[in-house]
Design an enzyme around this catalytic site. Structure first.
Site, short mmCIF file in Angstrom:
data_model
loop_
_atom_site.label_atom_id
_atom_site.label_comp_id
_atom_site.label_asym_id
_atom_site.label_seq_id
_atom_site.Cartn_x
_atom_site.Cartn_y
_atom_site.Cartn_z
CD GLU A 175 -2.94 -1.13 2.34
OE1 GLU A 175 -2.88 -0.20 3.17
OE2 GLU A 175 -3.86 -1.96 2.32
CD GLU A 355 -3.49 -6.04 4.22
OE1 GLU A 355 -4.34 -5.22 4.67
OE2 GLU A 355 -2.27 -5.84 4.25
#
Ligand code: FCB
Length: 446
Positions: A175, A355
């Site tokens: 991220e 995720e």
């Protein structure tokens, strides 16, 4: 209440070689913040800033995973997963962010990797899940400095030389939007800087470091796949008014296209460059091509949609929607739509959902945790992934966030994402009902 999908039926919707996993990250679970020569990370520093962490906590002990490795490996194995996604702490491997590796740090990850393989679980490693060596921040401004990208590639090489023969998959970054924007623009995550120009320069250096690290890993004997993990929170306009639609398009560019266009098309999106004006990052000749070198996979972390209006550009839920304990809307369809949109707009490498999961309040009652809402969340999102696969998107695996309750960044320990409960007094682990369900799903024969 929606009817549960029988596990055998849900399992049948996935290909036979589908990768089923659980995920964690180093800072969130390891603790042992100063053990065996580990250096401080920017999160160790940030936790000391008064008010930065909602419950005033830090990662000094976390789940004490560092000292409970073998028992945790047995726990992971007990779930029946085929893969485990974890991250490697850069300051454990290189305490000051450069120079000779710390033997004890590398030895820990070697025990982890070998312990997984001994249990027939594939190691999926992330090299950077936000814990930059503090020294690089103090000395050079962290990701603001181009040099940090070269330091990162050195670190990647060290890890790949030691473990690349056994690790199945390396993600360079987790991220980068979070690292850049929450860390350097909004200042709500480490290192707590609030400057848009710095944030976009940091985002460019994060992407550059991804490319340099991929090259460095590929120059070793490592056979691992190499790619990157992006957070994707698809943006919907709150209404179809012109200002809301325009705002949503801008947020989509900042959150998604800035990264996917750079990585998969070789340029930053023109509308975002325009919007940045004087804050555009400095890019050197050759950077764009480097950043666009092919990835072996793209990891996608998905939790919720973003609802955008000119008044509130990044709301994590629409009015009245069902939300988790984070206030994040439960919207499995937006995951399916996201995957189809990416498939339409880009030439995608193999995709992993690296995720996905939900925070809810949990109580241990007589040794059990009834977390039906979390189970439903995971089930409905898996069904959405199966829909996308049926429509032709090449999703190869899915990792629940998270294996166990852990340090949820600026929220501290108050938000629980685990399918295994952690009692922070005793550090006792108790699989929740969602974990037992996940195990039964994985065992269900196709
Ligand atoms: C993601 C992070 C992960 C975890 C979840 C809830 O953005 O990658 O570490 O905090 O959110």
């Amino acid at each position: 209440m929606t009817q549960p999908i029988p596990v055998a039926e849900l399992h049948r919707r996935f290909p036979r070689d589908f990768v089923w996993g659980v995920a964690t990250s180093a800072f969130q679970i390891e603790g042992a913040a100063q053990a065996d020569g580990k250096g401080a990370s920017i999160w160790d520093d940030f936790c000391r800033v008064p008010g930065a962490i909602a419950d005033g906590s830090n990662g000094d002990i976390a789940c004490d995973h560092y000292h409970r490795l073998d028992a945790d490996l047995d726990l992971i194995a007990s779930l029946g997963v085929s893969a485990y996604r974890f991250s490697i702490s850069w300051p454990r491997v290189q305490p000051l962010g450069s120079g000779a590796p710390n033997a004890a740090g590398l030895a820990f990850y070697e025990r982890l990797v070998d312990g997984l393989l001994a249990r027939n679980i594939q190691p999926y490693a992330t090299l950077y899940h936000w814990d930059l060596p503090a020294e690089l921040q103090r000395r050079d401004g962290g990701w603001l400095a181009r040099d940090t990208a070269y330091r990162f590639a050195d670190y990647a090489r060290i890890v790949a030389q030691r473990l690349g023969d056994r690790i199945v998959s390396f993600a360079t970054h987790n991220e980068p939007w979070v690292s850049a924007v929450l860390g350097y623009e909004r200042g709500v995550f480490a290192p707590g800087v609030k400057d848009r120009r710095v944030a976009y320069q940091a985002s460019h250096h994060l992407l550059l470091s991804h490319a340099l690290a991929m090259q460095a890993i590929r120059h070793t004997h490592s056979k691992a796949d190499v790619g990157i993990v992006l957070n994707m929170s698809p943006v919907y306009p709150a209404t179809d008014s012109v200002p809301d639609t325009r705002q949503a398009r801008l947020e989509d560019g900042r959150l998604i296209r800035w990264y996917t266009d750079a990585l998969l098309k070789g340029s930053y999106p023109a509308d975002i460059l325009d919007d940045l004006g004087a804050d555009v990052p400095q890019v050197q000749p050759g950077d764009a091509a480097l950043i666009a070198q092919p990835c072996d996979f793209l990891g996608i972390n998905y939790y919720h949609p973003t609802v955008s209006s000119s008044a509130n550009p990044t709301a994590p839920a629409s009015n009245g929607a069902a939300v988790t304990d984070m206030g994040w809307e439960v919207a499995p369809n937006s995951l399916a739509e996201l995957l189809l949109r990416l498939q339409r707009d880009y030439k995608l490498p193999p995709v992993y959902i690296t995720e996905n999961g939900a925070a809810y309040r949990d109580d241990v009652v007589e040794g059990q945790v009834e977390d039906e809402l979390r189970r439903q969340y995971i089930e409905s999102h898996l069904a959405a992934v199966a829909d996308a696969i049926r429509s032709g998107v090449g999703v190869k695996g899915y990792f629940v966030w998270s294996l166990m309750d852990n340090f949820e960044w600026a929220e501290g320990y108050r938000k629980r994402f685990g399918i295994v409960h952690v009692d922070y007094q005793t550090l006792r682990r108790t699989p929740k009902k969602s974990a037992l369900w996940y195990r039964s799903l994985l065992r269900a024969s196709a």
